[in-house]
Scaffold this motif. Sequence first.
Motif, short mmCIF file in Angstrom:
data_model
loop_
_atom_site.label_atom_id
_atom_site.label_comp_id
_atom_site.label_asym_id
_atom_site.label_seq_id
_atom_site.Cartn_x
_atom_site.Cartn_y
_atom_site.Cartn_z
N SER A 53 0.61 -0.55 0.04
CA SER A 53 0.15 -0.02 -0.23
C SER A 53 0.69 1.46 -0.34
O SER A 53 0.69 2.21 -0.54
N ALA A 54 2.06 1.46 0.63
CA ALA A 54 2.97 2.34 0.26
C ALA A 54 3.39 3.03 -1.47
O ALA A 54 3.44 3.85 -1.12
N LEU A 55 2.95 2.06 -2.03
CA LEU A 55 3.37 2.28 -3.64
C LEU A 55 2.92 3.14 -3.20
O LEU A 55 2.43 4.22 -4.59
N ARG A 56 1.52 3.02 -3.58
CA ARG A 56 0.38 4.22 -3.18
C ARG A 56 0.98 6.12 -3.81
O ARG A 56 0.07 6.74 -4.30
N GLN A 57 1.70 6.30 -3.00
CA GLN A 57 2.38 7.31 -2.60
C GLN A 57 3.30 8.06 -3.26
O GLN A 57 3.77 9.16 -3.14
N ILE A 58 3.55 6.61 -4.13
CA ILE A 58 5.12 6.67 -5.02
C ILE A 58 4.89 6.59 -6.54
O ILE A 58 6.46 7.29 -7.15
N ILE A 59 4.26 5.65 -6.97
CA ILE A 59 3.97 5.36 -7.98
C ILE A 59 3.66 6.74 -9.22
O ILE A 59 3.06 7.54 -9.03
#
Length: 76
Positions: free
Chosen positions: A41-47
């Motif tokens: 879910s952390a990828l949502r911030q940087i994708i």
Amino acid sequence: MPSIDVVINLTREECLAHYEGWAQKVHTRSLDGRRVVFPASALRQIIGRDGVDGIYRLTYSESGKFESIVVLQQNR
């Protein structure tokens, strides 16, 4: 707050699998070679449009729980 710098290189398709919930965790390596696992879910911030490619700083609690991710160097 403890932190660790990691290299993440995921294509758009690989990010989509994480984003859609097919993959729950991201497995990568720190700059000093340690294996690191954190919530997908952390990828949502940087994708980005092309995926994720660069160096990122993960911060976590004293108990080891993921708290945040920030871009240090973006390659795409």
